[in-house]
Design an enzyme around this catalytic site. Structure first.
Site, mmCIF file in Angstrom:
data_model
loop_
_atom_site.group_PDB
_atom_site.id
_atom_site.type_symbol
_atom_site.label_atom_id
_atom_site.label_comp_id
_atom_site.label_asym_id
_atom_site.label_seq_id
_atom_site.Cartn_x
_atom_site.Cartn_y
_atom_site.Cartn_z
ATOM 1 N N ASN A 1 2.804 1.127 4.080
ATOM 2 C CA ASN A 1 2.436 0.618 5.004
ATOM 3 C C ASN A 1 2.597 0.438 6.666
ATOM 4 O O ASN A 1 3.154 -0.582 7.079
ATOM 5 C CB ASN A 1 4.251 -0.183 4.894
ATOM 6 C CG ASN A 1 4.708 -1.591 5.418
ATOM 7 O OD1 ASN A 1 5.201 -1.827 5.466
ATOM 8 N ND2 ASN A 1 3.471 -2.488 5.051
ATOM 9 N N CYS B 1 -0.952 0.637 7.496
ATOM 10 C CA CYS B 1 -2.813 0.312 7.270
ATOM 11 C C CYS B 1 -3.138 -0.962 6.143
ATOM 12 O O CYS B 1 -3.279 -1.976 7.210
ATOM 13 C CB CYS B 1 -3.661 1.462 7.250
ATOM 14 S SG CYS B 1 -3.282 2.939 7.608
ATOM 15 N N ARG B 2 -3.456 -1.047 5.090
ATOM 16 C CA ARG B 2 -3.618 -1.986 4.733
ATOM 17 C C ARG B 2 -2.766 -2.901 4.036
ATOM 18 O O ARG B 2 -3.132 -4.243 4.473
ATOM 19 C CB ARG B 2 -4.161 -1.513 3.343
ATOM 20 C CG ARG B 2 -5.167 0.238 3.266
ATOM 21 C CD ARG B 2 -5.620 0.239 1.460
ATOM 22 N NE ARG B 2 -4.092 0.980 1.557
ATOM 23 C CZ ARG B 2 -4.149 1.705 0.589
ATOM 24 N NH1 ARG B 2 -5.457 1.751 -0.865
ATOM 25 N NH2 ARG B 2 -3.725 2.679 0.269
ATOM 26 N N SER B 3 -1.924 -2.465 3.967
ATOM 27 C CA SER B 3 -0.722 -3.810 4.120
ATOM 28 C C SER B 3 -0.012 -4.383 4.489
ATOM 29 O O SER B 3 -0.104 -6.345 4.785
ATOM 30 C CB SER B 3 0.282 -3.713 2.705
ATOM 31 O OG SER B 3 1.497 -2.808 3.374
ATOM 32 N N CYS C 1 1.499 -1.230 -0.239
ATOM 33 C CA CYS C 1 -0.340 -0.206 -0.174
ATOM 34 C C CYS C 1 1.160 1.054 0.092
ATOM 35 O O CYS C 1 2.380 1.253 -0.292
ATOM 36 C CB CYS C 1 -1.069 0.204 1.508
ATOM 37 S SG CYS C 1 -0.127 -0.058 2.412
ATOM 38 N N ASP D 1 -8.450 3.319 1.597
ATOM 39 C CA ASP D 1 -7.127 3.653 2.542
ATOM 40 C C ASP D 1 -8.319 4.140 4.205
ATOM 41 O O ASP D 1 -9.213 5.208 3.778
ATOM 42 C CB ASP D 1 -6.213 4.366 2.163
ATOM 43 C CG ASP D 1 -5.075 4.610 2.403
ATOM 44 O OD1 ASP D 1 -5.158 4.173 4.143
ATOM 45 O OD2 ASP D 1 -4.319 5.619 2.287
#
Length: 153
Positions: A17, A19-21, A14, A122
């Protein structure tokens, strides 16, 4: 290099690095373990804003409430070597995919694609509910990949 099913190694990417990934890494780790798939998983960001930092506290909190542990992960930036060390690189959205494609070496061995056809939103500028929705999206997409891999597709 042909892609194996499931891939032997996956990198989730993301923007920063945090939140999402890392959330996808944690979710997929648990999903793979539950069905007995041995896959090396990691996460990174296309930008180096948060290198060395733990994931966002909201991601840690929501993840923990759902049974996923993220607090031991630390942000890092994508490196050129990732395109050779990982069999699959999953981008969380189209902007991340474009950034990866821009830096990807022409002889890269990794298969680079979106994690899901619909971008994983995000949640960084949102609230707890945005993080809950992000996890729900990642869990659904992860289950979809597990089903495909178990079916040999």
């Amino acid at each position: 290099m042909s892609l194996s099913y499931p891939p032997k190694s996956i990198l989730f990417v993301c923007l920063g690095n945090i939140c999402r990934s890392p959330s996808a890494q944690s979710v997929m780790q648990k999903q793979c373990e539950e069905v007995g798939l041995n896959v090396v998983l990691d996460s990174a960001g296309v930008a180096g804003y948060h290198v060395g930092e733990a994931p966002d506290g909201r991601a840690i909190e929501v993840g923990r409430s759902l049974g996923y542990e993220l607090s031991n992960l630390r942000a890092r930036q994508v490196s050129i070597s990732d395109f050779y060390e990982f069999e699959m690189i999953f981008a969380m959205d189209n902007d991340n995919l474009k950034a990866l494609q821009k830096i990807m070496p022409t002889d890269a061995t990794a298969h680079v694609r979106l994690f899901d056809d619909k971008a994983v939103a995000d949640p960084y500028y949102g609230d707890k509910q945005d993080f809950e929705q992000m996890f729900a999206h990642i869990i659904r997409a992860g289950n979809g990949w597990i089903s495909r891999w178990q079916g040999g597709l």
